[in-house]
Design an enzyme around this catalytic site. Sequence first.
Site, PDB file in Angstrom:
ATOM      1  N   THR A  47       0.804  -1.224   0.000  1.00  0.00           N
ATOM      2  CA  THR A  47       0.000   0.000   0.000  1.00  0.00           C
ATOM      3  C   THR A  47       0.836   1.273   0.000  1.00  0.00           C
ATOM      4  OG1 THR A  47      -1.765  -1.131   1.144  1.00  0.00           O
ATOM      5  CG2 THR A  47      -1.765   1.241   1.345  1.00  0.00           C
ATOM      6  N   ASP A 119       1.139  -6.508  -4.524  1.00  0.00           N
ATOM      7  CA  ASP A 119       0.330  -6.486  -3.309  1.00  0.00           C
ATOM      8  C   ASP A 119       0.835  -7.693  -2.529  1.00  0.00           C
ATOM      9  OD1 ASP A 119      -1.842  -7.344  -1.522  1.00  0.00           O
ATOM     10  OD2 ASP A 119      -2.952  -5.714  -2.470  1.00  0.00           O
ATOM     11  N   SER A 120       1.096  -7.562  -1.243  1.00  0.00           N
ATOM     12  CA  SER A 120       1.769  -8.655  -0.539  1.00  0.00           C
ATOM     13  C   SER A 120       0.917  -9.915  -0.440  1.00  0.00           C
ATOM     14  CB  SER A 120       2.238  -8.207   0.842  1.00  0.00           C
ATOM     15  OG  SER A 120       1.181  -8.181   1.749  1.00  0.00           O
ATOM     16  N   SER A 121      -0.378  -9.816  -0.749  1.00  0.00           N
ATOM     17  CA  SER A 121      -1.190 -11.037  -0.789  1.00  0.00           C
ATOM     18  C   SER A 121      -0.706 -11.944  -1.921  1.00  0.00           C
ATOM     19  CB  SER A 121      -2.655 -10.695  -1.021  1.00  0.00           C
ATOM     20  OG  SER A 121      -3.067  -9.797  -0.042  1.00  0.00           O
ATOM     21  N   ASP A 152      -0.129  -7.119   4.567  1.00  0.00           N
ATOM     22  CA  ASP A 152      -0.910  -8.352   4.717  1.00  0.00           C
ATOM     23  C   ASP A 152      -0.042  -9.569   5.037  1.00  0.00           C
ATOM     24  OD1 ASP A 152      -3.203  -6.955   4.348  1.00  0.00           O
ATOM     25  OD2 ASP A 152      -3.546  -7.575   2.273  1.00  0.00           O
TER      26      ASP A 152
HETATM   27  N1  ASP Z   1      -2.993  -5.448   0.518  1.00  0.00           N
HETATM   28  C1  ASP Z   1      -1.872  -4.615   0.904  1.00  0.00           C
HETATM   29  C2  ASP Z   1      -0.615  -5.448   0.815  1.00  0.00           C
HETATM   30  O1  ASP Z   1      -0.417  -6.260   1.664  1.00  0.00           O
HETATM   31  C3  ASP Z   1      -2.060  -4.100   2.268  1.00  0.00           C
HETATM   32  C4  ASP Z   1      -0.968  -3.204   2.787  1.00  0.00           C
HETATM   33  O2  ASP Z   1       0.066  -3.018   2.221  1.00  0.00           O
HETATM   34  O3  ASP Z   1      -1.166  -2.635   3.873  1.00  0.00           O
HETATM   35  O4  ASP Z   1       0.167  -5.283  -0.089  1.00  0.00           O
END
Ligand code: ASP
Length: 591
Positions: A47, A119-121, A152
């Site tokens: 993010t 995105d870390s997911s 995440d």
């Molecule tokens: N979905 C985002 C990620 O993990 C959430 C974040 O960075 O806070 O990349």
Amino acid sequence: MDLHFLSQKSVCQSTIGMGRRRVSYACSGSTEQSTETSVLVIYTGGTIGMVLHDGVLSPEPNALFENVRKLPFMHDEQYAQNTKLYERYKPEKKILVLPKSKLDMRVVYIFLEYSPLLDSSNITPDDWVTIGKDIERNYEKYDGFVVLHGTDTMAYTASALSFMCENLGKPVIVTGSQLPIFEMRSDGRDNFVGALLIAGQFHIPEVCLYFHDKLYRGNRVTKVDSGSFKAFASPNLPPLADLESDIKINWDTVRPLSPNGKFTVCKEMNHNVGLLRIFPGITTDTVKAFLKAPMDGVILETYGCGNAPSNRKDLLDEIHKATQRGVIIVNCSQCLRGTVTISYATGQALSQAGVIVGFDMTQEAALSKLAHVLAKRDLSLEEKKKMMTKNLRGEMTAEPEGAKLSISDSRFIQIIAKTLSVGCKEELEGIRDALMPTLACAAAKNGDTEVLEAIRNMGTDLNKPDYDGRTPLHIAACQGHLNIVDYLLDKGASVFAKDRFGDTPLRNAILLRCKDAVEMLNKYGAHLSRDELQDTGTELCRLAASGDLEGLKIWKLAGVDMATSGYDGKTPVEVARAFGCKEVVDFLEAA
Ligand code: ASP
């Protein structure tokens, strides 16, 4: 030293202290000085650098760098121009520098941006390996590392990196944010700056996670809030540092360097691992399906302090069959805080089924540890199980440490305090902090481990330098006091500390020809810094010219390339030939 970049009129440079490089520069008609350190920023996504596209957030290449370079508190363009920063760091392209910190330092940071940004997911164990490889490839060039990452799966990545990094001697700080850095209100700016300040200024030889003013051990954290800036918790270990108006490092919690040699990254991960959460009424079929081949290892998320239904023979049988087949099953609690013990019959039933205890590991740490341990081809099943119950990187709580002497227990400090008529804790601490580094250096010179131990027990960080920027390790390395070098390294002394002249203990040991100290420092991953290596060729040529074989041998022992040329481009062997030193020529040709 990079003296060549400096125009004589405006800039000159020497090296100093822990801060690695002293830079002087002209500013508003006068000359200013600061100390530079360098940090590699590995930007994986998250993010922090995301932009809204059609109402959803996704990472945008180059946007983060372009934004940050326009923020005066994140980049000092005038300093960069005055000190010819871009020329000095060529061929790197994305270079920024923080304004001068409270510790009188400048953190220069270089962006390594991944493509695609994730995105870390979407992060997988292969991405952990990519990050690990980048740290390994750049390890000797930087004083520390920051990994920008989505929140995440940040706890998984921080845990995995902690196990992958063997003999880590520099800080690796993982951070990110809950809101994009481009927004008016964002935690991204503080998190990023805090991570840079820690990575660039402190010898914390650990993989850490920095978020919302707290520095945590990377394998102790878990994401606990999807909205709050306080997104992470470290339920079973207090923070390693608090960044409030001052940066306070809790040195007692920071783990010392391990004595096993050079820094390396283990790049193998077993992918056949998983997390299985026990819940009331879980069916045997579910458990059976989960545990079947090719599963090699499972973290069993149990109730409370490690309990599962003991009246479910069907379930326990499936678990037992799996452990008999060689599946490693580790018992970790669903609770955030506390540890797994075998104090209930329900927990004991799991033990009898071959499940091993995961103590107070987080699920993220346990899973990545299992992936790491199971990838070790040279270990037997029993050895792997043993490794899972061993504290490898501070991920689980070991036996309680012996009670430490508190500052007020110290008779020595008490007497001084009385003489100076001070009594409050802060004043006592002030006296301790002023006196102890010098006393520790004196004890190192005298080879007195007992005094060093007493000083340490008073809460003094043995990495603190004296007035000359020299740490006890510098002194012991010069004196050739091997027992002291060993003691200090064991207690976490940094092999990368630099004195006022920019010298590390390794360079001191080389120059004073303390061969054993060089070997011991090597064991702890010591290497000469970029600045120290600058003049090495000339020094080797000088030794070659004077036929000083012993001198050359010790540089070789320290890992220096014997073919490094001197200031005039001649190699040591060419110089030795010119001076007719046959023995030296033979040695250098064979080197
Ligand atoms: N979905 C985002 C990620 O993990 C959430 C974040 O960075 O806070 O990349």
